[in-house]
Write a protein that holds these residues in place. Sequence first.
Motif, mmCIF file in Angstrom:
data_model
loop_
_atom_site.group_PDB
_atom_site.id
_atom_site.type_symbol
_atom_site.label_atom_id
_atom_site.label_comp_id
_atom_site.label_asym_id
_atom_site.label_seq_id
_atom_site.Cartn_x
_atom_site.Cartn_y
_atom_site.Cartn_z
ATOM 1 N N PRO A 21 -8.916 5.616 11.151
ATOM 2 C CA PRO A 21 -8.630 4.970 9.870
ATOM 3 C C PRO A 21 -8.669 4.149 8.987
ATOM 4 O O PRO A 21 -9.444 2.803 8.447
ATOM 5 N N GLU A 22 -7.978 3.351 9.759
ATOM 6 C CA GLU A 22 -7.210 2.157 9.085
ATOM 7 C C GLU A 22 -7.839 0.701 9.058
ATOM 8 O O GLU A 22 -6.976 -0.310 8.425
ATOM 9 N N ARG B 174 -8.286 17.800 -2.062
ATOM 10 C CA ARG B 174 -7.772 17.356 -3.404
ATOM 11 C C ARG B 174 -8.178 18.158 -4.288
ATOM 12 O O ARG B 174 -8.231 19.638 -4.691
ATOM 13 N N ASP C 79 -5.229 2.329 1.047
ATOM 14 C CA ASP C 79 -4.911 2.889 2.853
ATOM 15 C C ASP C 79 -6.579 3.260 2.811
ATOM 16 O O ASP C 79 -5.816 4.876 2.232
ATOM 17 N N VAL C 80 -7.118 3.995 3.254
ATOM 18 C CA VAL C 80 -8.105 4.949 4.176
ATOM 19 C C VAL C 80 -7.163 5.251 4.656
ATOM 20 O O VAL C 80 -6.800 5.293 6.400
ATOM 21 N N VAL C 81 -7.280 7.081 4.440
ATOM 22 C CA VAL C 81 -6.705 7.739 5.613
ATOM 23 C C VAL C 81 -7.556 8.975 6.244
ATOM 24 O O VAL C 81 -7.232 9.372 7.139
ATOM 25 N N PHE C 82 -8.722 8.897 5.311
ATOM 26 C CA PHE C 82 -10.109 9.242 6.436
ATOM 27 C C PHE C 82 -11.488 9.297 6.628
ATOM 28 O O PHE C 82 -11.684 8.686 4.991
ATOM 29 N N LYS D 12 0.048 10.874 10.307
ATOM 30 C CA LYS D 12 -1.284 11.502 9.079
ATOM 31 C C LYS D 12 -1.456 12.998 9.322
ATOM 32 O O LYS D 12 -2.297 13.689 10.266
ATOM 33 N N LEU E 138 -12.664 8.001 13.101
ATOM 34 C CA LEU E 138 -11.957 9.977 13.207
ATOM 35 C C LEU E 138 -10.334 9.416 13.024
ATOM 36 O O LEU E 138 -9.351 10.376 12.567
ATOM 37 N N GLY F 82 0.517 -1.623 0.110
ATOM 38 C CA GLY F 82 -0.239 0.363 -0.235
ATOM 39 C C GLY F 82 0.874 1.628 0.220
ATOM 40 O O GLY F 82 1.950 1.294 0.547
ATOM 41 N N ILE F 83 -0.082 1.995 -0.308
ATOM 42 C CA ILE F 83 0.683 3.506 -0.704
ATOM 43 C C ILE F 83 1.576 3.891 0.405
ATOM 44 O O ILE F 83 2.302 4.550 0.748
ATOM 45 N N VAL F 84 0.694 3.948 2.161
ATOM 46 C CA VAL F 84 1.198 4.758 2.832
ATOM 47 C C VAL F 84 2.443 4.055 3.732
ATOM 48 O O VAL F 84 3.862 4.705 3.342
ATOM 49 N N ARG G 285 -9.947 18.870 10.680
ATOM 50 C CA ARG G 285 -9.755 16.887 9.566
ATOM 51 C C ARG G 285 -10.812 17.128 8.528
ATOM 52 O O ARG G 285 -11.487 17.813 7.923
ATOM 53 N N VAL H 219 -9.844 16.220 4.255
ATOM 54 C CA VAL H 219 -8.713 15.909 3.465
ATOM 55 C C VAL H 219 -9.076 16.891 1.489
ATOM 56 O O VAL H 219 -9.663 17.247 1.267
ATOM 57 N N GLU I 270 -11.449 8.715 2.430
ATOM 58 C CA GLU I 270 -10.553 8.817 2.246
ATOM 59 C C GLU I 270 -9.364 8.092 1.988
ATOM 60 O O GLU I 270 -9.065 7.598 2.403
ATOM 61 N N SER I 271 -9.135 7.386 0.869
ATOM 62 C CA SER I 271 -7.561 6.874 0.771
ATOM 63 C C SER I 271 -6.531 8.030 0.058
ATOM 64 O O SER I 271 -6.867 8.910 -0.571
ATOM 65 N N VAL I 272 -5.235 7.544 0.351
ATOM 66 C CA VAL I 272 -4.259 8.084 -0.547
ATOM 67 C C VAL I 272 -4.848 8.778 -2.224
ATOM 68 O O VAL I 272 -4.335 10.133 -2.334
ATOM 69 N N THR J 163 2.602 10.991 -3.344
ATOM 70 C CA THR J 163 2.324 11.204 -2.072
ATOM 71 C C THR J 163 3.670 12.052 -1.780
ATOM 72 O O THR J 163 3.872 13.472 -0.790
ATOM 73 N N THR K 158 -3.630 15.563 -0.486
ATOM 74 C CA THR K 158 -4.060 14.345 0.725
ATOM 75 C C THR K 158 -3.362 13.940 1.156
ATOM 76 O O THR K 158 -3.042 15.423 1.753
ATOM 77 N N MET K 159 -3.970 13.432 1.816
ATOM 78 C CA MET K 159 -3.335 12.854 3.011
ATOM 79 C C MET K 159 -1.494 12.112 2.777
ATOM 80 O O MET K 159 -2.133 10.980 2.512
#
Lengths: 882, 123
Positions: free
Chosen positions: B87-88, A318, B37-40, A359, B84, A35-37, A314, A316, B60-62, A231, A337-338
Amino acid sequence: MSELKRTQLYETHLAAGATMVDFGGWDMPVQYPSGIVAEHLYTRHFCSLFDVSHMGRLLIEGPERLEFLQHVLSSNVGGLDLYKAQYCIIPDEDGSAIDDAYLYRFEEDRLLLVVNAANTEKDLKHLLPIAEHYAVTVTDITADWASIAVQGPKSKELMTILSGGEAVTEPMKNALNSLMLEGHFARVAKTGYTGEPLGYEVYVKSEDAAWLWNRLCELGARPAGLGARDTLRLEAGMPLYGHEMGLDPDGRPMPIYAVPLAKFAVSFSERKGDYIGRKALEKQYEAFKRIQNRDFSDCTVLPKTIRPITLLERGVMRAGMPVYRNGEQIGWVTSGTMVPYYKAEGEGLETVITDTVEKRAIGSCYIASDVLEDDIVTVDIRGKKVKAVIPARHLDNMAPPFARPILYGVELSKREDTGDALPAKALNLLKKAEDNHLWRQRRCVNLIPSENTPSRAVQMLSASDPSCRYAEHKKVKSFYDKDIFYYQGTGFIDEVEQMAVAELRKYFGCTEVETRVTSGQMANTCTFSALMDWKNRLDRKHTPRRLGYVLNNHIIKGGHLSAQPMGALHDYIAIDPVTERSAVVNFPVCKDNIFKIDVEETKKVLDQYRPELIIFGKSMVIHKEPVAEIRKYVDEQKIPTTIMYDMAHVLGIAGDYFQNPFEEGAEIVTGSTHKTFFGPQRGVVAVNYKEDELKYGLWETIETRAFPGSVSNHHLGTQLGLLMAAYEMNAFKDAYQSAVIRNAKSFARSLKAAGLKVCGDPANDYTETHQVLVSVGYGEGAEIANRLERNNIIVNYQATPDEEGFTASGALRMGVSEMTRFGFGEKEFDALAQLIAACVLRNENVSEDVSRLRAGYTTMRYCFDDKDFEDALEAFAGKIGF
Amino acid sequence: MNYPSELQYSRDHEWLRMEDGVAVIGISDFAQSELGDVVFVNLPEVCDEATAGEPFGDVESVKAVSDLVCPVTGTVCEVNEELLDAPEKLNEDPYGTWIIKVENVTDTEELLSAEQYEAECTH
């Protein structure tokens, strides 16, 4: 739709379970199963691989390649040296970007232009018709070479395994190299699109792509896809064509100067001629300068600029979301993004990067040019107004090996006022000063090579009455150059200065010495100022021309800060109009010994640049400088130049045991009087010009640049101390200098025998000076130096010539002069080496042993200690009340 | 990919489980895997009205944002506020992590069984 193109690594990506997407007509991995993270974090913390073989690679050849590129690119291609790369933009006539690109000069006569994959066709359509007017060929070689970006703090280590220990590139950003990686030919660039201070883009022949990828994975690197690439670049604040360049969400072209990188990518060098977009870019530049000076009266050509943006609530952001200020829309988010990061704890060099992942919602935006840093705006996130701020940056990579997230609003802890009454504070200061003095002077072993402790006589003289006085003086022609003083009561200091000059002339074996400069840095500033004044002496009707070219030691190769454009040269160095950089060129170093100047290569540099000033001298110095060889060469070749030796570090060992600068052909020697020399903290300029020589005029200029040029009050107390130090030096020089060199060599051998990695050439016992360099592992220098301090051993951490800068320091720099003065001999240095090895290699607590060793050596040697002198000193102390 | 048989699924990749008349709603394993990856997570508030086939929030994912589509009509009676800050959890345990609970359910979309949903996803 036509079939998607595949890179040489397509099968490799599938085998690794990548999710593939259409990216600019290429079937590319957007992410791998982790995954990206995870990929983002692995890049920041270890090392990731990115397949960037899809990017367009255009080879530019032909006799008019330079003229062609100067015409179609924004950058100054004439300033691109061999084995260097530069960021550039392909502008259109209106000053908007057709694409952004990187230009690489791997070969003398060919240039490689790397463009965005999705723009390759468009770029070729733009470039090819123009190329027809030049004797140049543009060849798309995208399919012949694969390209892998190796990015992250461990990238250097992994690549160095593949290179078999050879330096992958010079440590500077944008450095290039061609080399073999385990038998496979590679072209390597120290560039990247992640913001990592350590990272490479590696070009290999297509058939070697899978090998390189898999081999790096074996070594611990992991694949990362386009998602993480996006990212990472966003966090680094790097623009992406189609987001921060090209058309805005309203379909209007964004001016190139809207992007902060334009500052570096755009040149208005005369040599670029009337290149495409020049006129529009010049207008943008004028607007850019107004905006930077906070004059927002006319932003018509640059109404909006690209800025970082951070959400304070809070959500995100875009791309495309509107940004508002006080209810009025001022632009859009261009990327958002986050982004994950590892939380850091502690401050400064003690910052520890923890395993905790956090994050933050960050982005880039294209907003009104009058928005200032820290301004609050709102972002419309699908109808919800969310508070955001414009920060200075999201990431900083100036402290390698890590790129460090810059979180908005972090404040450093401040030392609070104790609130005590002033008498209590005064008492506390005394107590603390006493503690510090006793620790540093009695319990610590000080190995900082730029420090020394002066004798008691020097210290007392330095604090006596002249320390409160003024004695400005100047030679006056009307009185046959007699020094005329401006104040009364200065007869004594006049005598002292004349004696100090006489004593130092003897020490150097030279004709003239200036002692009024109060530091080594000032000695250099004074000299550079005089050199520039001397250069312009026959033309006072124009703005004086600065110095250039100047040949010096690069700071990363041990060059002294005081002899750099960022140091004392700053206000005196010219900008070369061809390169648009400081007119400084550096001594090449030997391939097999990066601490030593390569004389033969230096001769080539001398032929090419014919520098008007040659500055020898280093602050990381374990070899003699080749003064005689270079003097001989410039005389033979009749290169008009001035040879100066900045002896700051080695002033106290000038002589037969190290080198005699003037005998070898230096004209000017500068230095500080407190490193290896015995003095209090001051500077000195010495020259060897004779009165009948033309350049004696330069000496006279140096004197006027000392006073009134540099000082009005030249610190008369330490001037007095300096005279005593000069007496001591001339009396004990033979014994002291031979002991210093002997001790340094012996100390180096002991450290080596104790298992430490001592830098330098074993053939001369690793050093020819007072310094010894020990390698403790990349980036470990600061931590080990800290550990040694806790164990009462004071050294300084040092970046070696193949490291990026002080935070990446992998070495310790140590000097033996102070401890030699306190009586350490080979036996004591051997004992010390054992303690250092125990502390560094085995993490043992040796603080008590160190203090015990030190306790036996608190009496100063190489100074006057006969009974008469001791008695007189006591009487002096008593009478003046010390 | 996991498709627990005790759950029902919507074509928008939400899962649903009825507990004493209350609809417990989350996203499927397939959905979280597609999102990355869910980030929010953007959640509704308690007492908000939810409508079958309409978004009640988003994840929201990345890479991108995706609507959360409600499979039932009713009143939101509980939201998982843990999401909140974490989210992961939607990636780590999609079926153990509910997003909202809806009561007073008056309408329900056509829902799929585990086998039907698996067939949809692997189609």
